[in-house]
Design a protein around this motif. Structure first.
Motif, PDB file in Angstrom:
ATOM      1  N   ASN A  70       0.865  -1.181   0.000  1.00 26.08           N
ATOM      2  CA  ASN A  70       0.000   0.000   0.000  1.00 26.08           C
ATOM      3  C   ASN A  70       0.900   1.229   0.000  1.00 26.08           C
ATOM      4  O   ASN A  70       1.475   1.578   1.015  1.00 26.08           O
ATOM      5  CB  ASN A  70      -0.878  -0.042   1.264  1.00 26.08           C
ATOM      6  N   LYS A 126       0.126   4.249  -0.315  1.00 29.82           N
ATOM      7  CA  LYS A 126      -0.542   5.441   0.256  1.00 29.82           C
ATOM      8  C   LYS A 126      -0.281   6.654  -0.660  1.00 29.82           C
ATOM      9  O   LYS A 126      -0.168   6.473  -1.875  1.00 29.82           O
ATOM     10  CB  LYS A 126      -0.071   5.664   1.690  1.00 29.82           C
ATOM     11  N   HIS A 143      -9.492   1.085   5.011  1.00 31.85           N
ATOM     12  CA  HIS A 143      -8.225   1.345   5.707  1.00 31.85           C
ATOM     13  C   HIS A 143      -8.474   2.338   6.845  1.00 31.85           C
ATOM     14  O   HIS A 143      -9.283   3.252   6.713  1.00 31.85           O
ATOM     15  CB  HIS A 143      -7.195   1.896   4.722  1.00 31.85           C
ATOM     16  N   GLU A 182      -6.865   4.791   7.843  1.00 35.91           N
ATOM     17  CA  GLU A 182      -6.662   6.209   7.496  1.00 35.91           C
ATOM     18  C   GLU A 182      -7.889   6.767   6.789  1.00 35.91           C
ATOM     19  O   GLU A 182      -8.245   7.938   6.970  1.00 35.91           O
ATOM     20  CB  GLU A 182      -5.401   6.345   6.626  1.00 35.91           C
ATOM     21  N   GLU A 191      -5.284  -4.915  10.681  1.00 44.42           N
ATOM     22  CA  GLU A 191      -4.270  -3.884  10.882  1.00 44.42           C
ATOM     23  C   GLU A 191      -4.558  -3.138  12.174  1.00 44.42           C
ATOM     24  O   GLU A 191      -5.358  -2.185  12.171  1.00 44.42           O
ATOM     25  CB  GLU A 191      -4.292  -2.893   9.715  1.00 44.42           C
ATOM     26  N   ALA A 238      -0.348   0.008  15.343  1.00 41.79           N
ATOM     27  CA  ALA A 238       0.876  -0.551  14.749  1.00 41.79           C
ATOM     28  C   ALA A 238       1.159   0.045  13.371  1.00 41.79           C
ATOM     29  O   ALA A 238       2.199  -0.226  12.782  1.00 41.79           O
ATOM     30  CB  ALA A 238       0.746  -2.068  14.633  1.00 41.79           C
ATOM     31  N   ILE A 239       0.237   0.870  12.851  1.00 44.51           N
ATOM     32  CA  ILE A 239       0.405   1.374  11.487  1.00 44.51           C
ATOM     33  C   ILE A 239       1.330   2.592  11.474  1.00 44.51           C
ATOM     34  O   ILE A 239       1.041   3.607  12.102  1.00 44.51           O
ATOM     35  CB  ILE A 239      -0.958   1.727  10.850  1.00 44.51           C
ATOM     36  N   GLY A 240       2.447   2.442  10.779  1.00 47.78           N
ATOM     37  CA  GLY A 240       3.385   3.550  10.609  1.00 47.78           C
ATOM     38  C   GLY A 240       4.073   3.982  11.888  1.00 47.78           C
ATOM     39  O   GLY A 240       4.692   5.043  11.936  1.00 47.78           O
ATOM     40  N   GLY A 261       0.767  -3.460   9.600  1.00 45.97           N
ATOM     41  CA  GLY A 261       1.157  -2.576  10.702  1.00 45.97           C
ATOM     42  C   GLY A 261       2.627  -2.772  11.030  1.00 45.97           C
ATOM     43  O   GLY A 261       2.988  -3.712  11.737  1.00 45.97           O
ATOM     44  N   SER A 262       3.471  -1.902  10.439  1.00 47.51           N
ATOM     45  CA  SER A 262       4.930  -1.946  10.668  1.00 47.51           C
ATOM     46  C   SER A 262       5.540  -3.308  10.370  1.00 47.51           C
ATOM     47  O   SER A 262       6.496  -3.723  11.024  1.00 47.51           O
ATOM     48  CB  SER A 262       5.265  -1.488  12.095  1.00 47.51           C
ATOM     49  N   CYS A 263       5.000  -3.990   9.374  1.00 47.89           N
ATOM     50  CA  CYS A 263       5.592  -5.253   8.935  1.00 47.89           C
ATOM     51  C   CYS A 263       6.823  -4.898   8.094  1.00 47.89           C
ATOM     52  O   CYS A 263       6.773  -3.995   7.255  1.00 47.89           O
ATOM     53  CB  CYS A 263       4.559  -6.020   8.102  1.00 47.89           C
ATOM     54  N   LEU A 299      -0.155  -6.798   4.518  1.00 48.26           N
ATOM     55  CA  LEU A 299      -0.449  -5.550   3.820  1.00 48.26           C
ATOM     56  C   LEU A 299       0.612  -4.566   4.323  1.00 48.26           C
ATOM     57  O   LEU A 299       0.649  -4.238   5.509  1.00 48.26           O
ATOM     58  CB  LEU A 299      -1.873  -5.057   4.139  1.00 48.26           C
ATOM     59  N   ILE A 300       1.468  -4.142   3.408  1.00 46.74           N
ATOM     60  CA  ILE A 300       2.690  -3.447   3.785  1.00 46.74           C
ATOM     61  C   ILE A 300       2.617  -1.971   3.376  1.00 46.74           C
ATOM     62  O   ILE A 300       2.325  -1.678   2.208  1.00 46.74           O
ATOM     63  CB  ILE A 300       3.915  -4.084   3.069  1.00 46.74           C
ATOM     64  N   GLY A 301       2.891  -1.080   4.307  1.00 49.20           N
ATOM     65  CA  GLY A 301       2.897   0.355   4.001  1.00 49.20           C
ATOM     66  C   GLY A 301       4.312   0.825   3.721  1.00 49.20           C
ATOM     67  O   GLY A 301       4.836   0.646   2.625  1.00 49.20           O
ATOM     68  N   GLY A 302       4.944   1.392   4.736  1.00 51.90           N
ATOM     69  CA  GLY A 302       6.276   1.999   4.583  1.00 51.90           C
ATOM     70  C   GLY A 302       7.283   1.117   3.866  1.00 51.90           C
ATOM     71  O   GLY A 302       7.994   1.587   2.957  1.00 51.90           O
TER      72      GLY A 302
HETATM   73  P1  PGA Z   1       2.828   0.410   7.678  1.00 46.67           P
HETATM   74  O1  PGA Z   1       1.374   0.574   7.032  1.00 46.67           O
HETATM   75  O2  PGA Z   1       3.399  -0.877   7.145  1.00 46.67           O
HETATM   76  O3  PGA Z   1       3.593   1.617   7.223  1.00 46.67           O
HETATM   77  O4  PGA Z   1       2.635   0.363   9.154  1.00 46.67           O
HETATM   78  C1  PGA Z   1       0.532  -0.534   6.829  1.00 46.67           C
HETATM   79  C2  PGA Z   1      -0.775  -0.064   6.243  1.00 46.67           C
HETATM   80  O5  PGA Z   1      -1.271   0.994   6.651  1.00 46.67           O
HETATM   81  O6  PGA Z   1      -1.360  -0.731   5.360  1.00 46.67           O
END
Ligand code: PGA
Length: 253
Positions: free
Chosen positions: A9, A11, A98, A100, A170, A174-176, A215-217, A235-238
């Motif tokens: 993701n 974003k 999501h 957000e 998520e 833990a997200i970001g 979440g911060s994976c 589901l991977i963000g950063g």
């Molecule tokens: P993150 O985001 O890996 O940066 O914590 C995950 C997400 O919001 O899908």
């Protein structure tokens, strides 16, 4: 056997050139990936065509997903993108719910019902996100919160329809944040979600739905998280903004 999935993701990140570069960096290294992992990129909507063009031209095994879809079918909804439009651009997946979008854009479960229905109608697999905020976990309400999110937005679906949904747990805290759920916390919630599906539908259905952790994976913690019996990927963000990290995560099963 459930589908293993790693979805990125992006974003609201990357310029056009940066997006092009990241897609290039990912696609040129896909041969090293285990063939049983479905890799998905979810760039901002303005780059979706870039992504599908690259996938088509290079004939690579990479799926493309959107980060949002309108709850409405079509018409006078300035700025919105419909499921029909995404479908006409060969979208495979779309993230919905999501945290957000729930927090900053007021995405309610009524809106989510519209979104999930339209996506399924147009043959796009929803990646439905759920998860509790820190206060809810500290108050011990995390199971109730996730149960309500899933039952309010998904349990109107037929057996056939819900079998095309991917769920992403998520935890919002833990997200970001760099704070990952422990392997035990992730497994506990994933097993809880699978059991909800079993109670509402049946065991066969619960066994085929992929439940992703988000979440911060990152490349360091992915293997431990993915080793849990009910964690089918992430589901991977950063970490999805860097091809090396993203691909390392996808090699962590
Ligand atoms: P993150 O985001 O890996 O940066 O914590 C995950 C997400 O919001 O899908």
């Amino acid at each position: 056997m459930r589908q293993k999935i790693v979805a990125g993701n992006w974003k609201m990140n990357k310029t056009f050139e940066e997006a092009d570069q990241l897609l290039y960096d990912i696609t040129k290294r896909l041969e090293n990936l285990p063939s049983d992992v479905e890799l998905i990129v979810c760039p901002p909507s303005v780059y979706l065509e870039l992504a599908t063009d690259i996938v088509e031209e290079d004939e690579v095994d990479l799926k493309v997903g959107a980060q949002n879809v309108s709850q409405f079918e079509a018409g006078a909804y300035t700025g919105e993108i419909s499921a029909a439009m995404l479908s006409s651009m060969n979208m495979d997946y779309c993230i919905i719910g999501h945290s957000e979008r729930r927090k900053y854009f007021g995405e309610t479960h009524e809106a989510l019902i519209g979104k999930v229905n339209h996506l399924l109608e147009y043959g796009i697999q929803p990646i439905f996100c759920c998860g509790e905020v820190l206060e809810e976990r500290e108050a011990g309400n995390h199971f109730d919160v996730v149960k309500a999110q899933i039952s309010d937005s998904l349990f109107h679906l037929s057996y056939q329809e819900i079998s095309n949904v991917v769920i992403a747990y998520e935890p919002v805290w833990a997200i970001g944040t760099g704070k990952t759920a422990s392997s035990e916390q992730a497994q506990e919630m994933h097993a809880f979600i699978r059991n909800l599906l079993k109670e509402k539908y049946d065991e066969d259905l619960a066994e085929v739905i992929s439940i992703l952790y988000g979440g911060s994976c990152n490349p360091k913690n992915a293997a431990e998280l993915f080793a849990n019996p009910d964690v089918d990927g992430g589901l991977i963000g950063g970490a999805a903004l860097n091809a090396d990290d993203f691909l390392k995560i996808a090699q962590s099963f």
